[in-house]
Design an enzyme around this catalytic site. Structure first.
Site, PDB file in Angstrom:
ATOM      1  N   ASN A   5      -1.685  18.982  -2.430  1.00  0.00           N
ATOM      2  CA  ASN A   5      -2.498  18.372  -1.287  1.00  0.00           C
ATOM      3  C   ASN A   5      -2.884  18.379   0.149  1.00  0.00           C
ATOM      4  O   ASN A   5      -3.419  18.720   0.658  1.00  0.00           O
ATOM      5  CB  ASN A   5      -3.363  16.480  -1.668  1.00  0.00           C
ATOM      6  CG  ASN A   5      -3.821  16.128  -1.328  1.00  0.00           C
ATOM      7  OD1 ASN A   5      -3.350  15.451  -0.076  1.00  0.00           O
ATOM      8  ND2 ASN A   5      -4.979  15.712  -1.531  1.00  0.00           N
ATOM      9  N   GLN A  60       6.801   3.963   4.010  1.00  0.00           N
ATOM     10  CA  GLN A  60       5.773   4.117   4.140  1.00  0.00           C
ATOM     11  C   GLN A  60       5.250   2.248   4.564  1.00  0.00           C
ATOM     12  O   GLN A  60       3.887   2.180   5.260  1.00  0.00           O
ATOM     13  CB  GLN A  60       5.153   2.969   2.680  1.00  0.00           C
ATOM     14  CG  GLN A  60       3.859   3.688   2.285  1.00  0.00           C
ATOM     15  CD  GLN A  60       3.246   4.564   2.284  1.00  0.00           C
ATOM     16  OE1 GLN A  60       4.281   5.325   1.573  1.00  0.00           O
ATOM     17  NE2 GLN A  60       2.266   5.098   2.768  1.00  0.00           N
ATOM     18  N   ASP A 107      -0.196  10.368  -5.025  1.00  0.00           N
ATOM     19  CA  ASP A 107       1.284  10.951  -3.973  1.00  0.00           C
ATOM     20  C   ASP A 107       1.474  12.340  -5.501  1.00  0.00           C
ATOM     21  O   ASP A 107       0.792  12.954  -5.415  1.00  0.00           O
ATOM     22  CB  ASP A 107       2.705  10.312  -4.237  1.00  0.00           C
ATOM     23  CG  ASP A 107       3.571  11.179  -3.460  1.00  0.00           C
ATOM     24  OD1 ASP A 107       3.735  10.797  -1.585  1.00  0.00           O
ATOM     25  OD2 ASP A 107       4.890  11.702  -3.528  1.00  0.00           O
ATOM     26  N   LYS A 112       0.684  -0.894   0.023  1.00  0.00           N
ATOM     27  CA  LYS A 112      -0.121   0.226  -0.226  1.00  0.00           C
ATOM     28  C   LYS A 112       1.306   1.350   0.151  1.00  0.00           C
ATOM     29  O   LYS A 112       1.743   0.827   0.725  1.00  0.00           O
ATOM     30  CB  LYS A 112      -1.200  -0.022   0.951  1.00  0.00           C
ATOM     31  CG  LYS A 112      -1.686   1.174   1.434  1.00  0.00           C
ATOM     32  CD  LYS A 112      -2.802   0.497   0.497  1.00  0.00           C
ATOM     33  CE  LYS A 112      -4.331   2.233   0.477  1.00  0.00           C
ATOM     34  NZ  LYS A 112      -3.229   2.751  -0.553  1.00  0.00           N
ATOM     35  N   LYS A 124       5.641   1.414  -3.136  1.00  0.00           N
ATOM     36  CA  LYS A 124       5.279   3.046  -3.622  1.00  0.00           C
ATOM     37  C   LYS A 124       5.849   2.343  -5.110  1.00  0.00           C
ATOM     38  O   LYS A 124       6.263   1.442  -5.699  1.00  0.00           O
ATOM     39  CB  LYS A 124       6.249   3.879  -3.206  1.00  0.00           C
ATOM     40  CG  LYS A 124       6.409   5.098  -3.186  1.00  0.00           C
ATOM     41  CD  LYS A 124       5.392   6.024  -1.930  1.00  0.00           C
ATOM     42  CE  LYS A 124       4.604   7.546  -2.139  1.00  0.00           C
ATOM     43  NZ  LYS A 124       3.994   7.310  -1.366  1.00  0.00           N
TER      44      LYS A 124
HETATM   45  P1  NDP Z   1       1.453  17.280  -4.971  1.00  0.00           P
HETATM   46  O1  NDP Z   1       1.524  16.939  -6.530  1.00  0.00           O
HETATM   47  O2  NDP Z   1      -0.425  17.772  -4.400  1.00  0.00           O
HETATM   48  O3  NDP Z   1       1.574  19.041  -4.120  1.00  0.00           O
HETATM   49  C1  NDP Z   1       3.212  19.220  -4.515  1.00  0.00           C
HETATM   50  C2  NDP Z   1       3.285  20.286  -3.732  1.00  0.00           C
HETATM   51  O4  NDP Z   1       4.932  20.736  -3.441  1.00  0.00           O
HETATM   52  C3  NDP Z   1       2.851  21.750  -4.962  1.00  0.00           C
HETATM   53  O5  NDP Z   1       3.297  23.175  -4.668  1.00  0.00           O
HETATM   54  C4  NDP Z   1       4.807  21.914  -5.884  1.00  0.00           C
HETATM   55  O6  NDP Z   1       4.848  22.564  -6.488  1.00  0.00           O
HETATM   56  C5  NDP Z   1       5.326  21.279  -4.441  1.00  0.00           C
HETATM   57  N1  NDP Z   1       6.894  20.373  -4.369  1.00  0.00           N
HETATM   58  C6  NDP Z   1       6.579  19.144  -5.843  1.00  0.00           C
HETATM   59  N2  NDP Z   1       7.868  19.137  -5.747  1.00  0.00           N
HETATM   60  C7  NDP Z   1       8.937  19.805  -5.416  1.00  0.00           C
HETATM   61  C8  NDP Z   1       9.953  20.574  -5.402  1.00  0.00           C
HETATM   62  N3  NDP Z   1      11.024  19.712  -5.761  1.00  0.00           N
HETATM   63  N4  NDP Z   1      10.458  21.267  -5.257  1.00  0.00           N
HETATM   64  C9  NDP Z   1       9.486  22.467  -4.572  1.00  0.00           C
HETATM   65  N5  NDP Z   1       8.068  22.029  -4.633  1.00  0.00           N
HETATM   66  C10 NDP Z   1       7.998  21.539  -4.801  1.00  0.00           C
HETATM   67  O7  NDP Z   1       1.886  16.310  -3.475  1.00  0.00           O
HETATM   68  P2  NDP Z   1       1.029  16.159  -2.274  1.00  0.00           P
HETATM   69  O8  NDP Z   1       0.696  17.637  -1.690  1.00  0.00           O
HETATM   70  O9  NDP Z   1       0.504  15.192  -2.286  1.00  0.00           O
HETATM   71  O10 NDP Z   1       2.749  16.096  -1.766  1.00  0.00           O
HETATM   72  C11 NDP Z   1       3.247  16.800  -0.489  1.00  0.00           C
HETATM   73  C12 NDP Z   1       3.956  15.821  -0.091  1.00  0.00           C
HETATM   74  O11 NDP Z   1       3.483  14.942   0.907  1.00  0.00           O
HETATM   75  C13 NDP Z   1       4.958  14.333  -0.298  1.00  0.00           C
HETATM   76  O12 NDP Z   1       6.510  14.680   0.227  1.00  0.00           O
HETATM   77  C14 NDP Z   1       3.959  13.175  -0.138  1.00  0.00           C
HETATM   78  O13 NDP Z   1       5.070  12.791  -0.294  1.00  0.00           O
HETATM   79  C15 NDP Z   1       3.568  14.187   0.951  1.00  0.00           C
HETATM   80  N6  NDP Z   1       2.420  12.688   1.093  1.00  0.00           N
HETATM   81  C16 NDP Z   1       1.647  13.139   0.400  1.00  0.00           C
HETATM   82  C17 NDP Z   1       0.220  12.314   0.788  1.00  0.00           C
HETATM   83  C18 NDP Z   1      -0.932  12.119   0.404  1.00  0.00           C
HETATM   84  O14 NDP Z   1      -1.979  11.781   0.860  1.00  0.00           O
HETATM   85  N7  NDP Z   1      -1.649  13.004  -0.838  1.00  0.00           N
HETATM   86  C19 NDP Z   1      -0.019  11.438   2.204  1.00  0.00           C
HETATM   87  C20 NDP Z   1       1.317  11.356   3.034  1.00  0.00           C
HETATM   88  C21 NDP Z   1       2.825  12.159   2.318  1.00  0.00           C
HETATM   89  P3  NDP Z   1       5.087  22.847  -7.816  1.00  0.00           P
HETATM   90  O15 NDP Z   1       3.443  22.770  -7.706  1.00  0.00           O
HETATM   91  O16 NDP Z   1       5.330  23.935  -8.947  1.00  0.00           O
HETATM   92  O17 NDP Z   1       4.832  21.663  -8.016  1.00  0.00           O
HETATM   93  O1  2IT Z   2       2.962   9.258   1.603  1.00  0.00           O
HETATM   94  C1  2IT Z   2       1.801   8.631   1.385  1.00  0.00           C
HETATM   95  O2  2IT Z   2       1.306   7.735   2.436  1.00  0.00           O
HETATM   96  C2  2IT Z   2       0.759   8.444   0.462  1.00  0.00           C
HETATM   97  N1  2IT Z   2       1.368   9.746  -0.900  1.00  0.00           N
HETATM   98  C3  2IT Z   2      -0.353   8.383   0.734  1.00  0.00           C
HETATM   99  C4  2IT Z   2      -0.550   6.553  -0.051  1.00  0.00           C
HETATM  100  C5  2IT Z   2      -2.022   5.702   0.004  1.00  0.00           C
HETATM  101  O3  2IT Z   2      -1.949   4.655   0.151  1.00  0.00           O
HETATM  102  O4  2IT Z   2      -2.999   6.458   0.445  1.00  0.00           O
END
Ligand code: NDP
Ligand code: 2IT
Length: 460
Positions: A250, A120, A175, A99, A135
């Site tokens: 997100n 994870q 992600d 997962k 992943k």
């Molecule tokens: P999104 O794609 O929704 O948003 C990512 C954000 O981070 C965007 O604003 C993006 O900017 C910025 N970003 C991405 N890469 C870079 C970089 N190299 N340098 C600077 N800014 C960057 O992703 P999420 O919000 O889903 O994920 C954000 C973090 O949270 C990640 O580390 C992910 O692994 C983690 N995460 C996500 C979960 C989920 O449920 N979605 C769960 C747990 C952890 P831009 O729009 O300009 O690319």
């Molecule tokens: O890093 C994380 O925990 C996620 N991107 C979410 C994973 C999931 O299966 O909901």
């Protein structure tokens, strides 16, 4: 740090594991080394040490079950064929089906996905739910692509990925670069290929059986965790406090939303091109419009709010991030790995920041973690603080398996309960192993204990 335990040279053992599995993968090694150093107190027990050794738990834990790698070819809007790499790292299924999310970003490679898959395993173990660790993703860059191109890519990606996943085998989610739109395309392609409407992905739009709270879950969960951690550590609540958040995706948007609901004042957000600092508190409806609907740069925020500051990446401090220069009570890195450096950690400490909660996966460098742990601030590590997303994914799997639907209030209550439970377990574990207040070690030890127990009961 312990130099030697049971006459074993700890550094030499870690170096052996590095050679075994991550010689070239810096971020994977960073994640692995932190965990291995954290769990050393467990090895002081002769009985535990002997069991771990005879079952080769460490070698098994740092070695993925399998890494699937495939070519993805698709037509762009000019009818040219484009080629990307796709991956799925099925790391460990001792506690449940593999997962974890899918990341679409040009930086994606095997090493990044191994680090994320490894984190994870322990994160999912901390939730107490029946989910293993995995992943995947692609070096496909969604930025600037038309909606039609995103659909074409997702369709082509699923044609390959579908061979390896299933509701009881491996259940991907979103992600970076993969949200409800992409999961919807991936799901409908899987459904078309198999004629089966089943919970093979989570984070689906609700009409495809998605949990109504999955979009909010990670960001809200980070704040639920932080609220409980501040209580346990005897610190003031978030109400009325200035907070800084990085990212504008997100996780960041929903962390900002929950902070505002609790009466805190989040004043920053950022994307890969720059940072917005709005001292009156960020305008969340505008941010959502810019990032979720129009998908444009944050610079556009200033057109509506000329009094806000926009700091382009080119003006960031050397080796630092503009967000962390803004004085705050609590900081929330929610963008990407290693975005909070040693320089940033020192700036936050000097500015009197009381807590850092990691919404992104491994957003702080190893040096930054080390420095923050030595300070008076609380540090909520990613694998505990951002586990609300995957926990809600697990709720979505339950809903899909039973063909039922839970309301927002039901899921929100379950999410809050799971985050409080993780926080209390991590805090109690840290205390039990003599590192009270160290949530990094507490999370690593608690997650490791659960997964290693299951691994020791498995056939070989
Ligand atoms: P999104 O794609 O929704 O948003 C990512 C954000 O981070 C965007 O604003 C993006 O900017 C910025 N970003 C991405 N890469 C870079 C970089 N190299 N340098 C600077 N800014 C960057 O992703 P999420 O919000 O889903 O994920 C954000 C973090 O949270 C990640 O580390 C992910 O692994 C983690 N995460 C996500 C979960 C989920 O449920 N979605 C769960 C747990 C952890 P831009 O729009 O300009 O690319
Ligand atoms: O890093 C994380 O925990 C996620 N991107 C979410 C994973 C999931 O299966 O909901």
């Amino acid at each position: 740090m312990l130099e030697s335990i049971h006459n074993i040279d700890v550094k030499a053992e870690i170096a052996k594991l590095k050679n075994l599995n991550c010689a070239e993968d810096d971020v994977f090694f960073q994640a692995m080394e932190e965990v291995l150093l954290s769990i050393l107190p467990l090895f002081e027990s002769d009985e535990f040490y002997t069991k771990m050794k005879s079952h080769s738990i460490l070698k098994r834990l740092v070695t993925p079950d399998r890494i699937i790698k495939f070519k993805v070819t698709w037509f762009d809007d000019n009818q040219n064929v484009q080629v990307n790499m796709g991956y799925r790292v099925q790391f460990n299924n001792s506690l449940g089906p593999y997962k974890g999310g899918l990341r679409f970003h040009p930086t994606v490679n095997e090493g990044i996905l191994k680090f994320l898959g490894f984190e994870q395993i322990l994160k999912n173990a901390l939730t107490g739910l029946p989910i293993g660790g995995g992943k995947g993703g692609s070096n496909f860059d969604p930025r600037g692509k038309s909606d039609f191109e995103i659909m074409k890519f997702c369709t082509a990606f699923m044609k390959e990925l579908s061979k390896y996943i299933g509701p009881r085998i491996d259940v991907p989610a979103g992600d970076i670069g993969v949200g409800g739109r992409e999961i919807g395309y991936l799901f409908s392609e899987y459904k078309k290929m198999t004629s089966s409407f089943e919970g093979v992905l989570t984070g689906k739009p609700s009409f495809f059986g998605g949990s109504v709270m999955r979009p909010e879950a990670t960001g809200y969960g980070v704040i639920y965790f932080t609220r409980r951690m501040l209580e346990l550590e005897g610190k003031e609540s978030l109400e009325g406090k200035i907070c800084t958040v990085s990212g504008a995706g997100n996780v960041a948007l929903h962390a900002i939303e929950k902070l505002q609901q609790l009466g805190a004042i989040p004043v920053t957000c950022s994307d890969s091109r720059g940072t917005i600092y709005d001292a009156r508190g960020v305008d969340l409806p505008l941010l959502k419009e810019l990032k979720l609907q129009k998908r444009v740069s944050l610079e556009v925020y200033k057109e509506e709010h000329p009094e806000a500051e926009y700091i382009p990446v080119s003006q960031y401090p050397k080796e630092g991030h503009a967000v962390w220069t803004i004085p705050c009570y609590a900081a929330f890195p929610c963008a990407t790995q290693n975005e909070l450096t040693l320089l940033d950690a020192n700036t936050l400490i000097d500015n009197g920041c009381h807590s850092v909660s990691e919404g992104a996966n491994m957003p702080s460098t190893a040096e930054a973690v080390h420095t923050m742990l030595k300070s008076d601030m609380c540090l909520a590590p990613a694998k505990a603080a951002n586990a609300g997303g995957v926990a809600t994914s697990s709720f979505e799997m339950s809903q899909n398996a039973s063909m039922s639907k839970w309301t927002r209030d039901e899921v929100d209550a379950k999410l809050e309960a799971v985050m409080i439970d993780i926080c209390e377990n991590v805090s109690a574990t840290a205390k039990e192993y003599g590192v009270e207040g160290n949530y990094v070690d507490g999370a690593n030890i608690a997650g490791f204990k659960r997964v290693s127990e299951a691994m020791m009961a498995e056939t070989i």
